[in-house]
Scaffold this active site. Structure first.
Site, PDB file in Angstrom:
ATOM      1  N   CYS A   7      16.515  -2.883 -19.934  1.00 46.37           N
ATOM      2  CA  CYS A   7      16.086  -1.640 -20.599  1.00 46.37           C
ATOM      3  C   CYS A   7      17.149  -0.567 -20.394  1.00 46.37           C
ATOM      4  O   CYS A   7      17.445   0.208 -21.312  1.00 46.37           O
ATOM      5  CB  CYS A   7      14.731  -1.173 -20.068  1.00 46.37           C
ATOM      6  SG  CYS A   7      13.332  -2.076 -20.779  1.00 46.37           S
ATOM      7  N   ASP A  30      27.318 -11.778 -21.073  1.00 45.11           N
ATOM      8  CA  ASP A  30      26.782 -11.963 -19.725  1.00 45.11           C
ATOM      9  C   ASP A  30      27.846 -11.557 -18.709  1.00 45.11           C
ATOM     10  O   ASP A  30      29.020 -11.905 -18.840  1.00 45.11           O
ATOM     11  CB  ASP A  30      26.359 -13.417 -19.503  1.00 45.11           C
ATOM     12  CG  ASP A  30      25.472 -13.567 -18.281  1.00 45.11           C
ATOM     13  OD1 ASP A  30      24.269 -13.851 -18.437  1.00 45.11           O
ATOM     14  OD2 ASP A  30      25.984 -13.401 -17.149  1.00 45.11           O
ATOM     15  N   HIS A  46      10.697  -3.820 -24.308  1.00 48.19           N
ATOM     16  CA  HIS A  46      10.518  -4.556 -23.053  1.00 48.19           C
ATOM     17  C   HIS A  46       9.383  -5.575 -23.160  1.00 48.19           C
ATOM     18  O   HIS A  46       8.230  -5.214 -23.354  1.00 48.19           O
ATOM     19  CB  HIS A  46      10.240  -3.608 -21.880  1.00 48.19           C
ATOM     20  CG  HIS A  46      10.110  -4.357 -20.585  1.00 48.19           C
ATOM     21  ND1 HIS A  46      11.198  -4.654 -19.790  1.00 48.19           N
ATOM     22  CD2 HIS A  46       9.035  -4.935 -19.988  1.00 48.19           C
ATOM     23  CE1 HIS A  46      10.795  -5.362 -18.749  1.00 48.19           C
ATOM     24  NE2 HIS A  46       9.486  -5.548 -18.849  1.00 48.19           N
ATOM     25  N   ASN A  87      15.024 -18.756 -20.035  1.00 44.87           N
ATOM     26  CA  ASN A  87      14.320 -19.095 -18.804  1.00 44.87           C
ATOM     27  C   ASN A  87      13.002 -18.342 -18.747  1.00 44.87           C
ATOM     28  O   ASN A  87      12.900 -17.212 -19.237  1.00 44.87           O
ATOM     29  CB  ASN A  87      15.173 -18.719 -17.590  1.00 44.87           C
ATOM     30  CG  ASN A  87      16.378 -19.628 -17.428  1.00 44.87           C
ATOM     31  OD1 ASN A  87      16.262 -20.841 -17.585  1.00 44.87           O
ATOM     32  ND2 ASN A  87      17.534 -19.058 -17.129  1.00 44.87           N
ATOM     33  N   GLY A  93      14.124 -20.170 -12.615  1.00 44.70           N
ATOM     34  CA  GLY A  93      15.091 -19.293 -11.963  1.00 44.70           C
ATOM     35  C   GLY A  93      15.328 -17.992 -12.714  1.00 44.70           C
ATOM     36  O   GLY A  93      16.345 -17.335 -12.506  1.00 44.70           O
ATOM     37  N   HIS A  98      13.163  -9.289 -18.276  1.00 46.68           N
ATOM     38  CA  HIS A  98      13.150  -8.737 -19.643  1.00 46.68           C
ATOM     39  C   HIS A  98      13.628  -9.917 -20.472  1.00 46.68           C
ATOM     40  O   HIS A  98      14.763 -10.388 -20.297  1.00 46.68           O
ATOM     41  CB  HIS A  98      14.094  -7.529 -19.737  1.00 46.68           C
ATOM     42  CG  HIS A  98      14.158  -6.886 -21.093  1.00 46.68           C
ATOM     43  ND1 HIS A  98      14.016  -5.516 -21.291  1.00 46.68           N
ATOM     44  CD2 HIS A  98      14.395  -7.410 -22.329  1.00 46.68           C
ATOM     45  CE1 HIS A  98      14.148  -5.221 -22.576  1.00 46.68           C
ATOM     46  NE2 HIS A  98      14.376  -6.362 -23.233  1.00 46.68           N
ATOM     47  N   HIS A 100      15.138 -12.761 -22.510  1.00 48.68           N
ATOM     48  CA  HIS A 100      16.506 -12.848 -23.027  1.00 48.68           C
ATOM     49  C   HIS A 100      16.829 -14.284 -23.374  1.00 48.68           C
ATOM     50  O   HIS A 100      16.297 -15.216 -22.780  1.00 48.68           O
ATOM     51  CB  HIS A 100      17.519 -12.286 -22.026  1.00 48.68           C
ATOM     52  CG  HIS A 100      17.395 -12.867 -20.649  1.00 48.68           C
ATOM     53  ND1 HIS A 100      16.464 -12.411 -19.736  1.00 48.68           N
ATOM     54  CD2 HIS A 100      18.071 -13.867 -20.031  1.00 48.68           C
ATOM     55  CE1 HIS A 100      16.586 -13.101 -18.610  1.00 48.68           C
ATOM     56  NE2 HIS A 100      17.543 -14.004 -18.768  1.00 48.68           N
ATOM     57  N   HIS A 102      19.986 -16.878 -23.758  1.00 50.86           N
ATOM     58  CA  HIS A 102      21.395 -17.125 -23.454  1.00 50.86           C
ATOM     59  C   HIS A 102      22.011 -17.921 -24.604  1.00 50.86           C
ATOM     60  O   HIS A 102      21.466 -18.962 -24.989  1.00 50.86           O
ATOM     61  CB  HIS A 102      21.532 -17.985 -22.201  1.00 50.86           C
ATOM     62  CG  HIS A 102      20.994 -17.387 -20.928  1.00 50.86           C
ATOM     63  ND1 HIS A 102      21.803 -16.845 -19.964  1.00 50.86           N
ATOM     64  CD2 HIS A 102      19.722 -17.266 -20.465  1.00 50.86           C
ATOM     65  CE1 HIS A 102      21.066 -16.408 -18.945  1.00 50.86           C
ATOM     66  NE2 HIS A 102      19.798 -16.663 -19.224  1.00 50.86           N
TER      67      HIS A 102
HETATM   68  P1  AMP Z   1      18.215 -15.409 -16.077  1.00 51.91           P
HETATM   69  O1  AMP Z   1      18.548 -16.239 -14.861  1.00 51.91           O
HETATM   70  O2  AMP Z   1      17.840 -16.230 -17.262  1.00 51.91           O
HETATM   71  O3  AMP Z   1      17.236 -14.307 -15.770  1.00 51.91           O
HETATM   72  O4  AMP Z   1      19.585 -14.721 -16.496  1.00 51.91           O
HETATM   73  C1  AMP Z   1      19.923 -13.409 -16.239  1.00 51.91           C
HETATM   74  C2  AMP Z   1      21.364 -13.243 -16.666  1.00 51.91           C
HETATM   75  O5  AMP Z   1      21.651 -11.854 -16.732  1.00 51.91           O
HETATM   76  C3  AMP Z   1      22.370 -13.869 -15.692  1.00 51.91           C
HETATM   77  O6  AMP Z   1      23.160 -14.843 -16.402  1.00 51.91           O
HETATM   78  C4  AMP Z   1      23.205 -12.667 -15.245  1.00 51.91           C
HETATM   79  O7  AMP Z   1      24.566 -12.977 -15.064  1.00 51.91           O
HETATM   80  C5  AMP Z   1      22.983 -11.669 -16.366  1.00 51.91           C
HETATM   81  N1  AMP Z   1      23.135 -10.264 -16.002  1.00 51.91           N
HETATM   82  C6  AMP Z   1      22.568  -9.606 -14.954  1.00 51.91           C
HETATM   83  N2  AMP Z   1      22.916  -8.312 -14.970  1.00 51.91           N
HETATM   84  C7  AMP Z   1      23.721  -8.137 -16.054  1.00 51.91           C
HETATM   85  C8  AMP Z   1      24.407  -7.012 -16.609  1.00 51.91           C
HETATM   86  N3  AMP Z   1      24.338  -5.802 -16.043  1.00 51.91           N
HETATM   87  N4  AMP Z   1      25.140  -7.210 -17.720  1.00 51.91           N
HETATM   88  C9  AMP Z   1      25.223  -8.426 -18.291  1.00 51.91           C
HETATM   89  N5  AMP Z   1      24.593  -9.512 -17.827  1.00 51.91           N
HETATM   90  C10 AMP Z   1      23.856  -9.377 -16.719  1.00 51.91           C
HETATM   91 ZN    ZN Z   2      13.190  -4.189 -19.918  1.00 51.83          ZN
END
Ligand code: AMP
Ligand code: ZN
Length: 115
Positions: A7, A30, A46, A87, A93, A98, A100, A102
């Site tokens: 957010c 990422d 969100h 995920n 994991g 929020h 997302h 990949h």
């Molecule tokens: P997940 O494990 O599916 O929750 O993935 C979260 C992803 O967010 C991970 O691959 C992190 O490297 C990425 N991440 C965390 N903080 C940031 C950020 N500030 N900017 C870009 N990616 C981020």
């Molecule tokens: Zn959020």
């Protein structure tokens, strides 16, 4: 949503390397890439995780996938292919609560989806 890093990225309070943005969807690189191409696509709204989705979110989630298609074409990795992963919860994991998606690519990805 307070204390949600994605957010904060949407609000511009935390910087990100943006790849795509419209009024509902944001995509950014990422910060800790697991592959040469590693882009996160999020709804600006969100939603913590997949299990919080409602029927009223169906259009939004459809839009996430057409946005992924758009990004693949714009960034030029449509032909070579890629993988999309979302995920959800403890066993997956999921670190950022929020929702997302990949986008992973830029190299031949392992055949195994589960490591
Ligand atoms: P997940 O494990 O599916 O929750 O993935 C979260 C992803 O967010 C991970 O691959 C992190 O490297 C990425 N991440 C965390 N903080 C940031 C950020 N500030 N900017 C870009 N990616 C981020
Ligand atoms: Zn959020």
């Amino acid at each position: 949503m307070e204390d949600c890093i994605f957010c904060k990225i949407v609000e511009g309070k935390i910087p990100s390397e943006k790849v795509y943005e419209d009024d509902e969807v944001l995509a950014f690189k990422d910060i800790n890439p697991a592959a040469p191409i590693h882009i996160l696509v999020i709804p600006k709204k969100h939603i913590s995780m997949l299990t919080d989705l409602k029927e009223s979110d169906e259009l939004l989630i459809g839009k996430i996938y057409t946005t992924i298609n758009k990004i693949a074409k714009e960034q030029g990795f449509e032909e070579q292919g890629f993988r999309v992963i979302a995920n959800c919860g403890k066993d997956s994991g999921q670190e950022v609560m929020h929702i997302h998606f990949h986008i992973l690519g830029g190299k031949k990805l392992g055949a195994k989806i589960v490591g």
